[in-house]
Design an enzyme around this catalytic site. Sequence first.
Site, PDB file in Angstrom:
ATOM      1  N   LYS A 281       0.829  -1.059   0.068  1.00 26.34           N
ATOM      2  CA  LYS A 281      -0.054  -0.132   0.090  1.00 26.34           C
ATOM      3  C   LYS A 281       0.832   1.339   0.132  1.00 26.34           C
ATOM      4  CE  LYS A 281      -4.166   1.582   2.323  1.00 26.34           C
ATOM      5  NZ  LYS A 281      -5.426   1.049   3.104  1.00 26.34           N
ATOM      6  N   GLU A 371     -19.708  -5.354   9.588  1.00 28.38           N
ATOM      7  CA  GLU A 371     -20.632  -4.594  10.486  1.00 28.38           C
ATOM      8  C   GLU A 371     -21.778  -5.548  11.142  1.00 28.38           C
ATOM      9  OE1 GLU A 371     -19.382  -3.729   7.302  1.00 28.38           O
ATOM     10  OE2 GLU A 371     -18.346  -1.851   7.957  1.00 28.38           O
ATOM     11  N   ARG A 399     -25.670  -2.182   6.538  1.00 26.30           N
ATOM     12  CA  ARG A 399     -25.380  -3.552   6.492  1.00 26.30           C
ATOM     13  C   ARG A 399     -26.061  -4.384   7.611  1.00 26.30           C
ATOM     14  NH1 ARG A 399     -20.348  -4.777   3.325  1.00 26.30           N
ATOM     15  NH2 ARG A 399     -21.181  -3.824   1.349  1.00 26.30           N
TER      16      ARG A 399
HETATM   17  C1  LIG Z   1     -18.989  -1.740   4.467  1.00 21.65           C
HETATM   18  C2  LIG Z   1     -17.683  -1.099   4.528  1.00 21.65           C
HETATM   19  N1  LIG Z   1     -17.294  -0.870   5.798  1.00 21.65           N
HETATM   20  C3  LIG Z   1     -16.212   0.081   5.847  1.00 21.65           C
HETATM   21  C4  LIG Z   1     -15.684   0.663   4.741  1.00 21.65           C
HETATM   22  C5  LIG Z   1     -14.491   1.610   5.195  1.00 21.65           C
HETATM   23  N2  LIG Z   1     -13.334   1.240   4.519  1.00 21.65           N
HETATM   24  C6  LIG Z   1     -12.923   1.744   3.080  1.00 21.65           C
HETATM   25  S1  LIG Z   1     -11.645   1.304   2.632  1.00 21.65           S
HETATM   26  C7  LIG Z   1     -11.513   0.168   3.839  1.00 21.65           C
HETATM   27  C8  LIG Z   1     -10.149  -0.819   3.691  1.00 21.65           C
HETATM   28  C9  LIG Z   1     -10.157  -1.804   2.744  1.00 21.65           C
HETATM   29  O1  LIG Z   1      -9.133  -2.561   2.849  1.00 21.65           O
HETATM   30  P1  LIG Z   1      -8.571  -3.438   1.675  1.00 21.65           P
HETATM   31  O2  LIG Z   1      -9.782  -4.209   1.021  1.00 21.65           O
HETATM   32  O3  LIG Z   1      -7.624  -4.298   2.237  1.00 21.65           O
HETATM   33  O4  LIG Z   1      -8.095  -2.386   0.630  1.00 21.65           O
HETATM   34  P2  LIG Z   1      -6.648  -1.297   0.740  1.00 21.65           P
HETATM   35  O5  LIG Z   1      -7.325  -0.009   1.373  1.00 21.65           O
HETATM   36  O6  LIG Z   1      -5.836  -2.207   1.541  1.00 21.65           O
HETATM   37  O7  LIG Z   1      -6.105  -1.362  -0.548  1.00 21.65           O
HETATM   38  C10 LIG Z   1     -12.427   0.264   4.925  1.00 21.65           C
HETATM   39  C11 LIG Z   1     -12.700  -0.447   6.154  1.00 21.65           C
HETATM   40  C12 LIG Z   1     -16.267   0.267   3.750  1.00 21.65           C
HETATM   41  N3  LIG Z   1     -15.917   1.135   2.370  1.00 21.65           N
HETATM   42  N4  LIG Z   1     -17.413  -0.333   3.441  1.00 21.65           N
END
Ligand SMILES: Cc1ncc(C[n+]2csc(CCOP(=O)(O)OP(=O)(O)O)c2C)c(N)n1
Length: 627
Positions: A281, A371, A399
């Site tokens: 990242k 969630e 959710r």
């Molecule tokens: C249902 C939901 N919960 C929380 C989030 C907030 N959120 C956005 S990106 C993220 C992390 C995603 O991690 P990953 O899929 O590993 O992608 P990365 O950012 O590491 O590329 C979160 C928790 C969201 N977008 N949707």
Amino acid sequence: MLDSINSPDDLKKIDPEDLPQVCKELRDFIIDTLSCNPGHFGSSLGVIELSVALHYVFNTPDDKLIWDVGHQAYGHKILTGRRDKFHTNRKFGGISGFPNIFESDYDAFGVGHSSTSISAGIGMAAAASLDQDSDKHVVAVIGDGAMTAGMAFEGLNNMSTLKSNMLVVLNDNNMAIDPSVGGFSEYLVDIATSQTYNKFRSEAFKAIDKMKLAGPRSTEMITKLNNSLKNLLTKQTNIFEGLNIRYFGPVDGHDIDHLRKVLSDLKGIPGPKVLHVITKKGKGFKLAEENQTAWHAVGDKFDKSTGQNLAVKSTVPKPPKFQDVFGHTIVELAEQNEKIVGITPAMPSGCSLNIMMEKMPDRAFDVGIAEQHAVTFSAGLAISGYTPFCNIYSSFMQRSYDQVIHDVALQNLNVVFCLDRGGLVGADGATHHGAYDLSFLRGIPNLVISSPMDEEELRNLMYTAQLPNKGPFSIRYPRGNGSLIDWQREMKEIPVGTGRCLKEGDELAVLTIGPIGIKASQLIDKLEKEGRSIALYDMRFVKPLDEQILHQVFKKHNKVITIEDGTIVGGMGSAILEFMADNDYAAKLRRLGIPDRYIEHGTQTELYRVCGFDKQGIEKAIREMIS
Ligand SMILES: Cc1ncc(C[n+]2csc(CCOP(=O)(O)OP(=O)(O)O)c2C)c(N)n1
């Protein structure tokens, strides 16, 4: 080279050996643009090579490319004809920060909330199958964080039965916004880093191939050996293979040449498959690689060579963010009440539960992007005598609707829901506005629904909610800063279902919920100076409504305005209309709030204006009522 790429067709004209240069330029372009127009940062930098390779190999938009969450899709947007508009990213009237089907044919599915890509992809693959379109490929790119959600596993479970071409690219950077948590992320680290396992696996299969070449002498034995090795090495050690989904990888997600070749090979393999890609990242921007949580998203302009924040710092002290008031207050309460625990589904730094996680690591839980689980996990804690504060962003709470009803409210459990980001959130746009919680929670029996006007009220509501036998209790507050510098006042109980009169007046009553009451109060002060007399009530609770106050209001006033930072369909204004009807009151009632349509992205101020309840909008409504 990037200047010559306005579509994946242009990209495909470039020689494979020049693709590293395209990646470099794409990365520089994103860093450059984001340093002036901030947004999600680290995730897009981590998938530059993947974005280029996918568009190089697959035939988008006919092949369907779905980005899970979509906060990592900037490279994809730039390669698909939106380079010239990228400086408008997340701005009012500009392009969206997430893939959006109304914006481009290349955005195969609208996203923003996580973990939908596999299910949507399976739907598309099943449709292709029904259409007998065997040439179509569907690719879902999902992060290891997003893979922790139940919905992703529901998709995987369903995917194994699929006959059509579907590829899940598991983008594993071992991070969500905060570090990835849970057994699945540990498992991914294990399979990605276990050199012995990966080497043994490929050596063993090579050996079998050699035995096959040696002649037909013991074919039966070789087949047996092959099958048992396969079982040992895949079914029993690889969760995807165990689900009958072919697993490939792990591969280096920054080696564009290798990625391109692997993806081309996988194109020829039918059926459901997973490619496990390891990425970093923030790749290519040192500070983002080193501090991945802080650089997940940048909020201010920055110097792209030093990373220094270039926002003009005000010397005037600012009131705290609501989320920080939550973070500090839960610790303060938990120090006095040993039964209090904190829960977040993957948003420790987003909701400031990280303050508790540092101070009381045993009593604060990050449960992953889950969630629904977070709510039922809280129910389990509550039924065991604990008082969980389950902090979920309002829009992500959508959710968990059934879990709130079935697992918490129906059993009248003492779970405190702290709903952060209630109301219009700004640049994240339609997928993230906390528009619906007041409405969708209002129909649930037993549940208390409250929203503080300022930080002191937030603390008082948190204090009240943890007192014995309060039942399920929701406290919603917005993104951003509050209004009180001296917010750390002693906490006191607020009787449930009581509002308060902030100003008496004769001509009109304004009833508000949440911090919007402060704006209304300032306006009413202004109108008072013109000799007008307007009453203001901070309702504090949408459920139970303060009926005593409402009787007073409707006995005195025949003109009433309600204001809420939520949809006007079914929210506080609707509750008050119901009260009027039930009690035979006749009054002219005007409801201000988020209209019944999806509101795009922009600054919060711009969006309040669009929705007609910025200061000017409220003033206009009041003046029209009293004219
Ligand atoms: C249902 C939901 N919960 C929380 C989030 C907030 N959120 C956005 S990106 C993220 C992390 C995603 O991690 P990953 O899929 O590993 O992608 P990365 O950012 O590491 O590329 C979160 C928790 C969201 N977008 N949707």
